[in-house]
Scaffold this active site. Structure first.
Site, PDB file in Angstrom:
ATOM      1  CB  CYS A 297      84.124 -57.495  -5.433  1.00 15.65           C
ATOM      2  SG  CYS A 297      85.363 -56.878  -6.587  1.00 15.65           S
TER       3      CYS A 297
ATOM      4  CB  CYS B 157      96.499 -61.310  -8.536  1.00 13.96           C
ATOM      5  SG  CYS B 157      97.937 -60.299  -8.097  1.00 13.96           S
ATOM      6  CB  SER B 158      91.189 -62.384  -7.812  1.00 13.33           C
ATOM      7  OG  SER B 158      91.293 -61.010  -8.096  1.00 13.33           O
TER       8      SER B 158
ATOM      9  CG  HIS C 255      86.958 -61.911  -8.494  1.00 11.87           C
ATOM     10  ND1 HIS C 255      85.644 -61.958  -8.056  1.00 11.87           N
ATOM     11  CD2 HIS C 255      87.442 -60.719  -8.051  1.00 11.87           C
ATOM     12  CE1 HIS C 255      85.368 -60.849  -7.391  1.00 11.87           C
ATOM     13  NE2 HIS C 255      86.434 -60.076  -7.385  1.00 11.87           N
TER      14      HIS C 255
END
Lengths: 133, 398
Positions: free
Chosen positions: B80, B215-216, B345
Site C-alpha cells: 500500500c 474499513c477502507s 483505496h
C-alpha cells in the site's frame, strides 16, 4: 493401537503436555516460528529449539465475522504474550463476543482434533483457552 | 547538500468504480492532468516511475499512450506504500542530479475485490501432508489467527488499547464517523455519505471492532505527480513557481525487527522512525502541521498513527481524538479528504492521492473543504510487510 496423530504445524509438539517450540537465535535469543537463513535481528546463523511457555496473556484480539470462503466464522484471532514470546493463535472454549474476550485475560494452550484423513491419521490443532484459575 | 525538489503538477482521478476503463487509461488521465497542471509536457520528463500492485510493470504501456520519449521507467511495487515509493523514486533521481523533471504515477483497479487477503491455501489432498514454511497440514487462516487485513488491523488497534487504555468499539466508530463526515465535501471521493455513529456501529461486522464502513473502500483510481528540481523551477513562470509545493521531507522506511513483529505486523515502529526522520529533514515539528492525510486503512489504524506520527503525546491518542483535534475544524485536521474509508483505496494510487490532497490545500484550491491558511501538511502511507512513506509538504513562499 492408538490412531496416528500429526500436528497442524511443525512447531506444535504433541507430548503428554503439548507445547509450542520456537527457533531461537543463539546470539540474541530472538525467536521465530519458521525457518530463517539468518536472524532478522542480529544476523547470526545458529539457532536452537526453545520451548514456549504454555500459558500467557492476551495482548490483542479480533473477532472475525467475515472471512474467505470455507472458513468458519465467527472465530477469535489473538496475540498471546507467553512470558515474553508472542504467539499467534485462535482463542477457543470462550464465547466469541467482546463481553467474554478481552485483552489482558489469562489463557493457556490447548489442543484438539481438526479432522482425520483417508489413512485414519488425526490432525491436531491448537488454540488458547481461558485459564481456569 | 542535494537540492530541493518541488511538486509542479499533481492530479488524481475520481476514485470509485471505473468498469469501462483499464489501468493504463486511468493512469493516462492522471498523468496528462498532472502535466497540464504543471504547465509542462511529457517531452520534458526525464524519468517515469509507475506504481501498481495488481498489474505488475506497465509503465511502458503508459508511455505508449502519452509519450514514448525513451526515458528510464521504474516499475515499482511496495504494497500500500507503492504510490509513495513511486513518488520517492522520482524525488531521489532529482536529488541525485540525474533528472530535473520527473513523473510519478500510481494506479489500481480493486473495486469490488473483497478481502484482498486470507484463505491463502485451499484444502488439498486426502492425506495430511506438511507443507510450507511451518509444515502445515491444513489451511491456517482461521485456525491460527486471521490473515485478513480488517482482522490484522483490528488487533493492532486493540493492542494499543491494551497498552494505554481508553479504547472501545464506540471510540473506533467515532473515528470512522469523522472521516465519512469529511468525505461529503470531496467530489472525488468514492463514497460521500455521512453516517451516524449508530449506523456505523450497527453495520455489518467484519472483524471486531471494525464494521464495514470502518474499513477502507476498495476502489479504482489513479494519481500522478510531476516533480521538478529547485534550479529548474526558478526558470519557470511566476505562476508555476507560486503554485509549486515544496517537498520538505520524503522518507521511506521498513520495519526493523521487534519481538512479536513476526506474529502481528508492527506498523508502529517503522511509522515512528519515518516520522522522526521526516520532521528532522524538514526542520518542522508536528505542532507546525496544518493538516495530515494518514493511512486510515481501518478505523483502528488511524488511532495508532496519531501516536506514531507524534500528533499527540505517546500513549495519548484516545484523549487527542476525543478533544476533537482531528476533525476539520480541530487543531490538526486529519483526513479531510474522507480518508481511505470513504475516499477509497486504489492501493497504489493512495500514496500520491494523499499528497494531492495536501497540495490542494496548500495551494488554496480545495474549494468547500479548504483548510484556511494551510501552509504545511504531512502525507503518510503504510504497506504491510512493511513499508512506510512519509512526505512533508510546504506552500511556496509568496
Amino acid at each position: 493401537m492408538a490412531a496416528a496423530r500429526i500436528p497442524l504445524v511443525d512447531y506444535l509438539r504433541l507430548a503428554d503436555e503439548p507445547y509450542l517450540v520456537a527457533s531461537e537465535c543463539e546470539e540474541c535469543a530472538a525467536r521465530y516460528f519458521n525457518h530463517r537463513v539468518a536472524c532478522a535481528n542480529c544476523g547470526a546463523t545458529a539457532f536452537k529449539e526453545a520451548q514456549v511457555p504454555a500459558d500467557g496473556v492476551v495482548r490483542a484480539f479480533t473477532i472475525v465475522s467475515f472471512a474467505a470462503p470455507g472458513i468458519e466464522v465467527p472465530f477469535v484471532s489473538a496475540v498471546v504474550d507467553c512470558h515474553g514470546t508472542s504467539v499467534r493463535a485462535n482463542l477457543v472454549n470462550v464465547a466469541p463476543d467482546p463481553e467474554h474476550v478481552r485483552t489482558g485475560m489469562a489463557v493457556r494452550l490447548t489442543t484438539f482434533p481438526i479432522g482425520t484423513d483417508s489413512t485414519g491419521t488425526e490432525a491436531i490443532g491448537f488454540g488458547f483457552e481461558p485459564a481456569a484459575d | 547538500m542535494a537540492e530541493d525538489v518541488w511538486i509542479l503538477g499533481i492530479r488524481m482521478t475520481k476514485f470509485g468504480k471505473h468498469p469501462d476503463r483499464d489501468l493504463v487509461e486511468l493512469a493516462a488521465e492522471a498523468s496528462m492532468g498532472a502535466l497540464a497542471d504543471g504547465g509542462v509536457t511529457m517531452k520534458q520528463m526525464q524519468i517515469l516511475a509507475w506504481g501498481s500492485i495488481m498489474s505488475g510493470g506497465m509503465g511502458q504501456q503508459l508511455q505508449k499512450q502519452i509519450g514514448q520519449t525513451g526515458i528510464p521507467v521504474y516499475n515499482v511495487a511496495n504494497a500500500c506504500a507503492t504510490g509513495a515509493t513511486a513518488l520517492r523514486t522520482v524525488i531521489m533521481a532529482i536529488k541525485a542530479g540525474e533528472a530535473d523533471f520527473g513523473l510519478a504515477v500510481g494506479v489500481e483497479k480493486v473495486a469490488g475485490a473483497g478481502l484482498l487477503a486470507g484463505g491463502s491455501r485451499g484444502v488439498d489432498g486426502t492425506t495430511w501432508t506438511p507443507r510450507g514454511p511451518v509444515g502445515a497440514v491444513a489451511p491456517l487462516d482461521g485456525r491460527i489467527g486471521t490473515e485478513t487485513m480488517p482482522g490484522v488491523f483490528a488487533q493492532i488497534g486493540l493492542e494499543y488499547g491494551h497498552r494505554y487504555g481508553g479504547t472501545s468499539f464506540e471510540l473506533f466508530a467515532k473515528i470512522s464517523e469523522k472521516n465519512h463526515a469529511h468525505s461529503t465535501l470531496n467530489p472525488l471521493a468514492a463514497y460521500r455519505k455521512r453516517f451516524t455513529l449508530d449506523q456505523i456501529m450497527n453495520d455489518v461486522m467484519i472483524a471486531y471492532p471494525n464494521t464495514r464502513p470502518m474499513c477502507s473502500a476498495n476502489a479504482d483510481g489513479a494519481a500522478a505527480a510531476v516533480l521538478v528540481s529547485d534550479t529548474r523551477l526558478r526558470t519557470l513562470s511566476l505562476e508555476q513557481q507560486h503554485r509549486a509545493v515544496k517537498v520538505s521531507a520524503s522518507v521511506l522506511t521498513s520495519d526493523p525487527w521487534e519481538e512479536a513483529c513476526q506474529v502481528l505486523p508492527d506498523v508502529n515502529t517503522l511509522t515512528r522512525n519515518a516520522a522522526t526522520q521526516a520532521y528532522e529533514a524538514a526542520g518542522i515539528g508536528p505542532a507546525d502541521l496544518d493538516l495530515v492525510e494518514l493511512h486510515d486503512c481501518f478505523a483502528t489504524a488511524e488511532l495508532v498513527h496519531y501516536d506514531n506520527l507524534k500528533l499527540c503525546e505517546s500513549g495519548g491518542a484516545v484523549d487527542f481524538f476525543n478533544s476533537g483535534a482531528t476533525w476539520r475544524d480541530g487543531r490538526i485536521p486529519v483526513n479531510v479528504s474522507g480518508g481511505l474509508q470513504s475516499k477509497g483505496h486504489p492501493i497504489s494510487a493512495t500514496g500520491i492521492a494523499n499528497v494531492w490532497e495536501i497540495c490542494h490545500h496548500l495551494r488554496g484550491e480545495a474549494g468547500d473543504r479548504q483548510i484556511e491558511g494551510a501552509r504545511v501538511g504531512l502525507a503518510h502511507v503504510i504497506g504491510l510487510g512493511s513499508a512506510c512513506g512519509v512526505h512533508i509538504l510546504e506552500k511556496a513562499a509568496a
